[in-house]
Design a protein around this motif. Structure first.
Motif, mmCIF file in Angstrom:
data_model
loop_
_atom_site.group_PDB
_atom_site.id
_atom_site.type_symbol
_atom_site.label_atom_id
_atom_site.label_comp_id
_atom_site.label_asym_id
_atom_site.label_seq_id
_atom_site.Cartn_x
_atom_site.Cartn_y
_atom_site.Cartn_z
ATOM 1 N N LYS A 68 33.781 39.419 34.244
ATOM 2 C CA LYS A 68 34.194 40.273 33.130
ATOM 3 C C LYS A 68 35.539 40.927 33.418
ATOM 4 N N MET A 69 35.769 41.308 34.668
ATOM 5 C CA MET A 69 37.060 41.903 35.046
ATOM 6 C C MET A 69 38.184 40.897 34.846
ATOM 7 N N SER A 72 38.763 40.300 31.145
ATOM 8 C CA SER A 72 39.436 41.455 30.545
ATOM 9 C C SER A 72 40.917 41.490 30.919
ATOM 10 N N ALA A 75 42.658 38.785 28.896
ATOM 11 C CA ALA A 75 42.797 39.169 27.490
ATOM 12 C C ALA A 75 43.856 40.256 27.343
ATOM 13 N N GLY A 76 43.860 41.224 28.252
ATOM 14 C CA GLY A 76 44.887 42.269 28.217
ATOM 15 C C GLY A 76 46.280 41.698 28.419
#
Length: 93
Positions: A68-69, A72, A75-76
Motif C-alpha cells: 500500500k505504501m 500510494s 499514485a502521488g
C-alpha cells in the motif's frame, strides 16, 4: 451610431496589451523548480523505503503493509508529475 463611435473610441484607448512577466517571476519559477525537485526526491525515497520494508516484512513473515505504501507513493508521483497538466485543464478552460 453614437454607440459605435463611443465603442471605437474606448477600444482605441484600451488597445491590445502585450503580456509581461510579473515582478520576481524568475524567483517564483526557481522556487517551483526547487519544489519539483523536492517532490521527486521524496517520491524516490518513499518507493525505496517501501521496497525495503516489503522485503523486511516478507523475510519476517509479518503482515504486508508495504504494498500500500508503494502504491500510494506511485499514485502521488503520478499526480505530482501531472499537476501542471491538470491545472492547465482546470484553469485554462
Amino acid at each position: 451610431m453614437i454607440l459605435a463611435a463611443l465603442h471605437d473610441t474606448v477600444l482605441a484607448e484600451v488597445g491590445n496589451p502585450t503580456p509581461e512577466a510579473p515582478p520576481m517571476a524568475d524567483k517564483l519559477l526557481q522556487m517551483g523548480r526547487y519544489f519539483t525537485w523536492l517532490i521527486q526526491l521524496s517520491g524516490i525515497t518513499a518507493i525505496t523505503y517501501g521496497g525495503g520494508r516489503f522485503a523486511w516484512e516478507k523475510w519476517n513473515g509479518g503482515g504486508l503493509q508495504s504494498p500500500k505504501m508503494i502504491a500510494s507513493a506511485m499514485a502521488g508521483g503520478a499526480v505530482a508529475t501531472s499537476a501542471g497538466t491538470i491545472m492547465n485543464s482546470v484553469i485554462g478552460g
